[in-house]
Design a protein around this motif. Structure first.
Motif, PDB file in Angstrom:
ATOM      1  N   ALA A   1      41.487  36.016  51.239  1.00 27.87           N
ATOM      2  CA  ALA A   1      42.905  35.685  51.058  1.00 27.87           C
ATOM      3  C   ALA A   1      43.585  36.834  50.328  1.00 27.87           C
ATOM      4  O   ALA A   1      43.028  37.397  49.379  1.00 27.87           O
ATOM      5  N   ARG A   2      44.789  37.169  50.771  1.00 28.99           N
ATOM      6  CA  ARG A   2      45.537  38.283  50.187  1.00 28.99           C
ATOM      7  C   ARG A   2      46.797  37.771  49.499  1.00 28.99           C
ATOM      8  O   ARG A   2      47.420  36.820  49.957  1.00 28.99           O
ATOM      9  N   GLY A   3      47.146  38.430  48.408  1.00 25.63           N
ATOM     10  CA  GLY A   3      48.345  38.077  47.670  1.00 25.63           C
ATOM     11  C   GLY A   3      48.848  39.271  46.879  1.00 25.63           C
ATOM     12  O   GLY A   3      48.314  40.378  46.975  1.00 25.63           O
ATOM     13  N   LEU A   4      49.883  39.031  46.070  1.00 25.14           N
ATOM     14  CA  LEU A   4      50.433  40.115  45.264  1.00 25.14           C
ATOM     15  C   LEU A   4      49.445  40.573  44.191  1.00 25.14           C
ATOM     16  O   LEU A   4      49.455  41.742  43.787  1.00 25.14           O
ATOM     17  N   GLU A   5      48.590  39.669  43.729  1.00 28.47           N
ATOM     18  CA  GLU A   5      47.638  40.036  42.684  1.00 28.47           C
ATOM     19  C   GLU A   5      46.467  40.842  43.225  1.00 28.47           C
ATOM     20  O   GLU A   5      45.846  41.594  42.479  1.00 28.47           O
ATOM     21  N   GLY A   6      46.147  40.669  44.506  1.00 25.43           N
ATOM     22  CA  GLY A   6      45.027  41.403  45.083  1.00 25.43           C
ATOM     23  C   GLY A   6      44.365  40.617  46.200  1.00 25.43           C
ATOM     24  O   GLY A   6      44.996  39.786  46.854  1.00 25.43           O
TER      25      GLY A   6
ATOM     26  N   ASP B   1      45.804  46.077  40.832  1.00 25.34           N
ATOM     27  CA  ASP B   1      46.001  47.073  39.778  1.00 25.34           C
ATOM     28  C   ASP B   1      44.688  47.477  39.107  1.00 25.34           C
ATOM     29  O   ASP B   1      44.674  47.985  37.991  1.00 25.34           O
ATOM     30  N   SER B   2      43.562  47.256  39.786  1.00 21.52           N
ATOM     31  CA  SER B   2      42.265  47.581  39.210  1.00 21.52           C
ATOM     32  C   SER B   2      42.060  49.091  39.141  1.00 21.52           C
ATOM     33  O   SER B   2      42.551  49.851  39.984  1.00 21.52           O
ATOM     34  N   ASP B   3      41.326  49.542  38.124  1.00 25.18           N
ATOM     35  CA  ASP B   3      41.021  50.964  37.990  1.00 25.18           C
ATOM     36  C   ASP B   3      39.767  51.361  38.758  1.00 25.18           C
ATOM     37  O   ASP B   3      39.306  52.496  38.641  1.00 25.18           O
ATOM     38  N   LEU B   4      39.200  50.417  39.536  1.00 30.56           N
ATOM     39  CA  LEU B   4      38.030  50.672  40.389  1.00 30.56           C
ATOM     40  C   LEU B   4      36.821  51.151  39.580  1.00 30.56           C
ATOM     41  O   LEU B   4      36.036  51.982  40.030  1.00 30.56           O
ATOM     42  N   ARG B   5      36.686  50.640  38.371  1.00 32.65           N
ATOM     43  CA  ARG B   5      35.519  50.913  37.560  1.00 32.65           C
ATOM     44  C   ARG B   5      34.675  49.651  37.431  1.00 32.65           C
ATOM     45  O   ARG B   5      35.201  48.538  37.437  1.00 32.65           O
ATOM     46  N   LEU B   6      33.385  49.844  37.323  1.00 33.15           N
ATOM     47  CA  LEU B   6      32.459  48.725  37.191  1.00 33.15           C
ATOM     48  C   LEU B   6      32.085  48.554  35.726  1.00 33.15           C
ATOM     49  O   LEU B   6      31.563  49.478  35.103  1.00 33.15           O
TER      50      LEU B   6
ATOM     51  N   LEU C   1      34.953  24.141  43.653  1.00 28.84           N
ATOM     52  CA  LEU C   1      34.913  24.705  45.008  1.00 28.84           C
ATOM     53  C   LEU C   1      35.740  25.982  45.121  1.00 28.84           C
ATOM     54  O   LEU C   1      35.464  26.828  45.970  1.00 28.84           O
ATOM     55  N   GLY C   2      36.755  26.121  44.296  1.00 29.07           N
ATOM     56  CA  GLY C   2      37.668  27.252  44.439  1.00 29.07           C
ATOM     57  C   GLY C   2      37.233  28.520  43.730  1.00 29.07           C
ATOM     58  O   GLY C   2      37.993  29.487  43.699  1.00 29.07           O
ATOM     59  N   GLN C   3      36.027  28.528  43.155  1.00 26.31           N
ATOM     60  CA  GLN C   3      35.574  29.718  42.454  1.00 26.31           C
ATOM     61  C   GLN C   3      35.342  30.863  43.434  1.00 26.31           C
ATOM     62  O   GLN C   3      34.950  30.653  44.583  1.00 26.31           O
ATOM     63  N   GLY C   4      35.597  32.098  42.977  1.00 25.91           N
ATOM     64  CA  GLY C   4      35.386  33.256  43.834  1.00 25.91           C
ATOM     65  C   GLY C   4      35.582  34.543  43.058  1.00 25.91           C
ATOM     66  O   GLY C   4      35.541  34.564  41.822  1.00 25.91           O
ATOM     67  N   LEU C   5      35.786  35.617  43.782  1.00 26.42           N
ATOM     68  CA  LEU C   5      35.989  36.931  43.194  1.00 26.42           C
ATOM     69  C   LEU C   5      37.379  37.439  43.544  1.00 26.42           C
ATOM     70  O   LEU C   5      37.794  37.367  44.700  1.00 26.42           O
ATOM     71  N   LEU C   6      38.075  37.954  42.548  1.00 28.57           N
ATOM     72  CA  LEU C   6      39.409  38.514  42.739  1.00 28.57           C
ATOM     73  C   LEU C   6      39.358  40.021  42.518  1.00 28.57           C
ATOM     74  O   LEU C   6      39.010  40.478  41.422  1.00 28.57           O
ATOM     75  N   TYR C   7      39.662  40.763  43.565  1.00 30.08           N
ATOM     76  CA  TYR C   7      39.784  42.216  43.455  1.00 30.08           C
ATOM     77  C   TYR C   7      41.263  42.537  43.247  1.00 30.08           C
ATOM     78  O   TYR C   7      42.049  42.513  44.190  1.00 30.08           O
ATOM     79  N   ARG C   8      41.625  42.814  42.000  1.00 34.01           N
ATOM     80  CA  ARG C   8      43.018  42.960  41.637  1.00 34.01           C
ATOM     81  C   ARG C   8      43.609  44.247  42.223  1.00 34.01           C
ATOM     82  O   ARG C   8      42.921  45.277  42.343  1.00 34.01           O
TER      83      ARG C   8
END
Length: 243
Positions: A111-116, A223-228, A214-221
């Motif tokens: 799913a896509r949105g403004l947050e990521g 504005d992320s700095d792409l660091r782990l 049920l709604g748990q998941g991963l959000l790739y923001r």
């Protein structure tokens, strides 16, 4: 249908009889992957050896990635023009359909949105709950007891251990998107060879927990700095079983 190469017949009343479909032949997937790999390499992609189904394209500032599962492909990159050009190349090589932006792939919902970009496995979780018959069950707040002694279980062995193995196997795939289940699934996976009734009850407790979240998941923001970032909570070998 067309006659095979080298076969000649003056009698035009004869027809070809199909005995096996393309997907029924044992070598068909291998031949298809070989042909697709050749086409990708000719375009400029390189096959990644840690994962043979992943191909990368790096030239100048353009980066493209192609992930393959049988005859389904995920295409991603940082240049829209390059992606369109690559899709046109694929249409010239094969008869393919462009299904648009990624929404569902291997039981992973996108799913896509403004947050990521948000990844979840809601439908996959519902299938597990339905197969266990817990659609009307009450959820639990934690997936596993805090002071469990599953390694010391002495209850009777399960008559049908395949049920336990199937459930734990499906939970292992669920941990891709649900990292909070990694610990409990790691514990349950240690008893795949000879599961006991206590292990089965603990596995069903995880299903009860999934019912409430049920709604748990991963959000790739976006504005992320792409660091782990990794965090470690050292308990100084306080586990009495494994130390």
């Amino acid at each position: 249908m067309q006659l095979p190469p080298g076969f000649k017949s003056k009698d035009r009343t004869k027809v070809c009889k199909l005995k096996k479909s393309l997907y029924g032949l044992r070598q068909a997937p291998r031949c298809w992957f070989s042909k697709l790999t050749t086409a990708l390499i000719q375009f400029g992609f390189a096959q990644t050896y840690p994962d043979y189904s992943l191909f990368t394209y790096c030239k100048h500032n353009v980066r493209l990635h192609v992930l393959i599962y049988v005859d389904d492909l995920i295409i991603g990159g940082n240049d829209t023009t390059a992606i369109v050009k690559f899709k046109e190349y694929l249409h010239q090589c094969f008869r393919m359909k462009d299904l648009g932006p990624l929404k569902y792939f291997l039981w992973i919902e996108v799913a896509r949105g403004l947050e990521g970009i948000f990844l979840s496995q809601r439908k996959y979780s519902l299938d597990i709950i339905s197969e266990c018959g817990f659609m009307g069950a009450k959820p639990t707040s934690v997936p596993i007891e805090q002071n469990h002694h599953l390694a010391l279980a002495k209850s009777a062995l399960m008559e049908n251990p395949n049920r336990y193995r199937l459930l734990v196997g499906r939970l292992i795939y669920l941990t891709i998107i649900r990292p909070e289940l990694c610990y409990c699934v790691h514990i349950l996976a240690q008893f795949m060879q000879s599961p006991r009734q206590e292990h089965w009850d603990a596995a069903l407790r995880v299903v009860h927990y999934m019912k409430g979240y049920l709604g748990q998941g991963l959000l790739y923001r976006s504005d992320s700095d792409l660091r782990l970032y990794a965090y470690c909570d050292s308990d100084w070998a306080s586990c009495p079983l494994t130390r």
